[in-house]
Design a protein around this motif. Structure first.
Motif, PDB file in Angstrom:
ATOM      1  N   LEU A   1       0.820  -1.217   0.000  1.00 37.62           N
ATOM      2  CA  LEU A   1       0.000   0.000   0.000  1.00 37.62           C
ATOM      3  C   LEU A   1       0.855   1.268   0.000  1.00 37.62           C
ATOM      4  O   LEU A   1       0.306   2.374   0.060  1.00 37.62           O
ATOM      5  CB  LEU A   1      -0.914   0.000   1.230  1.00 37.62           C
TER       6      LEU A   1
ATOM      7  N   VAL B   1      -2.467   4.982   6.662  1.00 35.36           N
ATOM      8  CA  VAL B   1      -3.222   3.739   6.567  1.00 35.36           C
ATOM      9  C   VAL B   1      -3.790   3.430   7.945  1.00 35.36           C
ATOM     10  O   VAL B   1      -3.129   3.641   8.964  1.00 35.36           O
ATOM     11  CB  VAL B   1      -2.315   2.582   6.090  1.00 35.36           C
TER      12      VAL B   1
ATOM     13  N   GLU C   1      -6.168   4.937   3.777  1.00 32.36           N
ATOM     14  CA  GLU C   1      -6.642   3.624   3.332  1.00 32.36           C
ATOM     15  C   GLU C   1      -7.034   2.854   4.582  1.00 32.36           C
ATOM     16  O   GLU C   1      -6.344   2.896   5.598  1.00 32.36           O
ATOM     17  CB  GLU C   1      -5.528   2.884   2.592  1.00 32.36           C
TER      18      GLU C   1
END
Length: 575
Positions: free
Chosen positions: A38, A93, A110
């Motif tokens: 990611l 994240v 995210e």
């Protein structure tokens, strides 16, 4: 991970989940690969918002394996406070679980739910092999800040490794019960000490601990050590001092420790060691300790104790000049466990982390202490306004900032009070009305604070004044602030016809709250009840009625009438 990879590393006994070191390693590796995919890079923050479970331990280890720094969010934080923290971290994240996703999440770059994410399950189980600088940040824990926003303490890998290698952690700390929220510094002891020394983390269920649950876990799971805050230790000492008999050591701290509570526990558990811990998030959890046994109980105030390995304690006066033994000075601490500083706050870092004339970096604790003739340290107060509430360090100024922004509040002061022997310290807000707020009813102000700050920072009482009292030089006259009166319970009509069971519950509520009487429809929390009193009340109900009640049950059933309905399904005999 361990010389015995099939040994249990993490267990959650109440739901039957266990993870071996091998399984923990493989699951953390998969999640670490997912984070790297990611775009997470060494040094990046990764937010973690989960219930206490084995998934939390997997997540924290995975973040470290990815070379990142975990940013724990406490599930009890209001959403607005979580958003403050993630916004300052640059929308990182966020790792979460189904339970907390359903309650609402802060905005993040995210969101990953590791337990259900197919990309995590498909990732390699091999170590990602990310190199780690010992002086890089391992985690960022947020504490109360005086400017109206929480401050993030950056703790390094070097600090965590030095802490877990301390000689204090003998075989008594092989199997540790995890009770604290992982968003607080004590979790460094509860999670990393057992994992990095080949032991086991035994996870308590989510929520506030209660006597019955702790008793069962200690007795059934072979727990050898645990930490409880000074307030919770006092409750256990009063209600069930024998609860600690199965363990070799019980650690306590975070506030002034009652010597009477220590003696009660040692009397009931003569083979258990009580260890008083002193520390701060900026010092990677604990930095000093004092050991007490049945053969050597405290004969006065519980001392701070002696520095742990590698920690250099200095009592200094103005100009960083050492003070003689017996005199009071501010405690400065040097050593390899010092945090790197405060996240995105250079000015505060430079104020709290200072250098002595020889070039040694020190943390200015704000604690006033004196050294006794035998070398032990005794606590003598705080510099400034920081206080400990239920074991948490709180800046009353942060609460004042929130209240001052409310429409119709002309002036406000927030102070900590303990207005009677044995009373827990609590926050009291003194409010001068103006504009739309006319001083009648403070529920709106309480709700405003609760929406932005953790529960332990919400004032237990609000006092409305025409003006704040001032000293001749114009400063707040704290001594002139009146003690808050407890709200009077609603009268119980004679025609109510209380059953013996309901009358007993009313009496137990009143005793837990220190009131003369409580009616069946009076709310525990509107009468000033807090989590420690809920734990105390749950224990007393269990002892009187022979039924297991948790603090969470009281949180969700805060009146006698509501709790009585729940108990009808639990008690062996009718109420």
């Amino acid at each position: 991970m361990s010389s015995t990879p099939d040994a249990v590393a993490v267990s959650a006994p109440l739901d039957g989940t266990t993870l071996t070191y091998r399984r923990l390693d493989e699951r953390a590796n998969r999640l670490a690969h997912r984070l790297i995919g990611l775009g997470v890079r060494p040094g990046d923050p990764v937010a973690v918002l989960m219930e206490r479970s084995p998934e939390v331990v997997v997540a924290l280890l995975a973040v470290v394996k990815a070379g990142a720094a975990y940013l724990p969010l406490h599930s009890a934080y209001p959403l607005a406070r979580m958003q403050q923290i993630t916004d300052r971290a640059g929308a990182p994240v966020l790792l979460t679980d189904a339970a907390l996703r359903s309650r609402g999440l802060p905005r993040a770059g995210e969101v990953v739910e590791p337990a259900t994410d197919p990309a995590v399950a498909a990732a390699p189980a091999t170590d990602p092999g990310v190199a780690c600088d010992p002086d890089a940040v391992a985690y960022v824990i947020h504490t109360s800040g005086s400017t109206g926003a929480p401050k993030g303490v950056e703790v390094t890998h070097r600090g965590v490794l030095a802490f877990t290698a301390d000689s204090s952690w003998s075989e008594a700390h092989r199997r540790i019960l995890s009770l604290a929220p992982y968003a607080f510094g004590v979790s460094t002891y509860e999670i990393w000490v057992p994992l990095l020394r080949g032991g086991r983390v035994v996870l308590a269920p989510p929520g506030e601990p209660d006597v019955a649950t702790v008793r069962r876990l200690l007795a059934d799971e072979g727990v050898t050590a645990l930490h409880v805050t000074a307030g919770l230790f006092r409750v256990f000492a009063q209600e069930a001092p024998d609860v600690f008999a199965p363990v070799r050591e019980v650690l306590t701290g975070g506030d002034v420790i009652a010597p009477t509570a220590v003696r009660r526990v040692l009397d009931a558990c003569p083979d258990t060691v009580v260890r008083a811990m002193y520390g701060a998030t900026e010092l990677t959890a604990f930095a000093a300790c004092a050991t007490m046994t049945a053969a050597c109980p405290p004969d006065g105030p519980v001392p701070v104790g002696r520095p742990m390995d590698g920690m250099d304690f200095r009592l200094l006066g103005p100009g960083l000049v050492p003070v003689p033994d017996g005199e009071t000075g501010e405690l400065y601490v040097a050593g390899d466990r010092l945090a790197r500083g405060y996240h995105h706050d250079t000015a505060l870092t430079e104020d709290r982390f200072v250098t002595d004339p020889a070039g040694t970096r020190m943390y200015r604790t704000g604690d006033l202490m004196r050294r006794t003739a035998d070398g032990r340290l005794e606590f003598a107060g705080r510099v400034g306004d920081q206080v400990k509430i239920r074991g948490y360090l709180v800046e009353p100024g942060e609460v004042e900032h929130v209240l001052a922004r409310q429409d119709g509040v002309a002036d406000v002061a927030v102070v900590a009070r303990d207005d009677g022997p044995g009373e827990d310290k609590r926050l009291v807000a003194y409010v001068v009305p103006g504009g739309r707020f006319d001083g009648t009813g403070t529920d709106g102000l309480r709700d405003a604070v609760a929406a932005l700050l953790p529960g332990y920072m919400v004032p237990a009482a609000f006092v409305v004044l025409d003006a704040l009292p001032l000293t001749p030089n114009g400063k707040l006259d704290r001594a002139a602030l009146p003690a808050p009166g407890r709200p009077a319970p609603a009268p119980v009509p004679e025609t109510e016809g209380l059953t013996p069971g309901r009358r007993l519950l009313c009496d137990l509520f009143a005793r837990a709250l220190g009131l003369d009487a409580v009616g069946p429809h009076d709310s525990f929390f509107e009468l000033g009840g807090e989590s420690l009193q809920a734990i105390r009340l749950a224990g007393r109900i269990g002892a009187e009625l022979g039924v297991e009640v948790s603090a969470a049950d009281i949180l969700s059933h805060p009146t006698v009438a509501e709790l009585e309905t729940l108990l009808r399904d639990l008690t062996p005999a009718p109420l």
